[in-house]
Design an enzyme around this catalytic site. Structure first.
Site, short mmCIF file in Angstrom:
data_model
loop_
_atom_site.label_atom_id
_atom_site.label_comp_id
_atom_site.label_asym_id
_atom_site.label_seq_id
_atom_site.Cartn_x
_atom_site.Cartn_y
_atom_site.Cartn_z
N GLY A 58 -7.66 -4.14 4.86
CA GLY A 58 -8.99 -3.78 4.38
C GLY A 58 -8.85 -3.24 2.97
N SER A 108 -3.22 -6.19 1.03
CA SER A 108 -2.66 -7.54 1.19
C SER A 108 -3.67 -8.55 1.72
CB SER A 108 -1.43 -7.50 2.11
OG SER A 108 -0.47 -6.61 1.59
#
Length: 165
Positions: free
Chosen positions: A9, A83
């Site tokens: 997130g 990521s």
């Protein structure tokens, strides 16, 4: 059975807070459990990468390979990282035998109001993922947690436990 719980997130979404609570609960019955956080992993890997899209992808792949190695050795891994790239998630799904992807989704309005680390007011000095740096929203996570403040971090962590443990 070992498992990688990949919690992703945007910055300030609650990944680390929810992930730590989940990790503590999971570790009670599974002592072979480790907690990885993207900010700490950057330091562990030498802090040699910055915050461009390309460098963030490289970081994500480092984390993925580490998670795969640990899972392959029988460890449960709770990895909290931004990521947010399809290439990272695809690699994880192909290379990590037991993998669960958890997306903590928060509206930009809430992220701006939380403004953790001063990133959303421009005081953090870093390019913010999802604002100045392009990211991709997970297309097929195993779980989406909406963290705009309706549930506590404990309730969010309990939902992960109920679903996957």
């Amino acid at each position: 059975m070992s498992m990688v719980y990949w919690i992703t997130g945007l910055s300030g979404a609650g990944k680390t807070t929810i992930g730590k609570i989940f990790y503590e609960k999971l570790k009670e019955n599974n002592p072979n459990t480790v907690f990885l956080d993207g900010d700490i992993l950057r330091e562990v890997f030498g802090g040699d990468l910055g915050y461009t899209e390309e460098e963030r992808r490289k970081c994500g792949m480092r984390y993925s390979r580490l998670c795969a190695m640990l899972e392959g050795q029988g460890m449960n891994v709770v990895c909290c990282t931004i990521s947010m790239y399809d290439s990272v998630w695809e690699w994880n799904r192909k290379n990590i035998k037991n993998y669960k992807e958890i997306y903590i989704k928060v509206s930009l309005d809430v992220l701006y109001s939380r403004n953790q680390k001063g990133l959303y007011s421009g005081n953090g000095g870093k390019k913010v993922a999802g604002i100045q740096v392009n990211v991709e929203e997970p297309g097929n996570p195993d779980l989406v947690l909406y963290n705009d403040g309706d549930k506590t971090p404990q309730e969010q962590a309990d939902e992960i436990l109920r679903l996957f443990c």
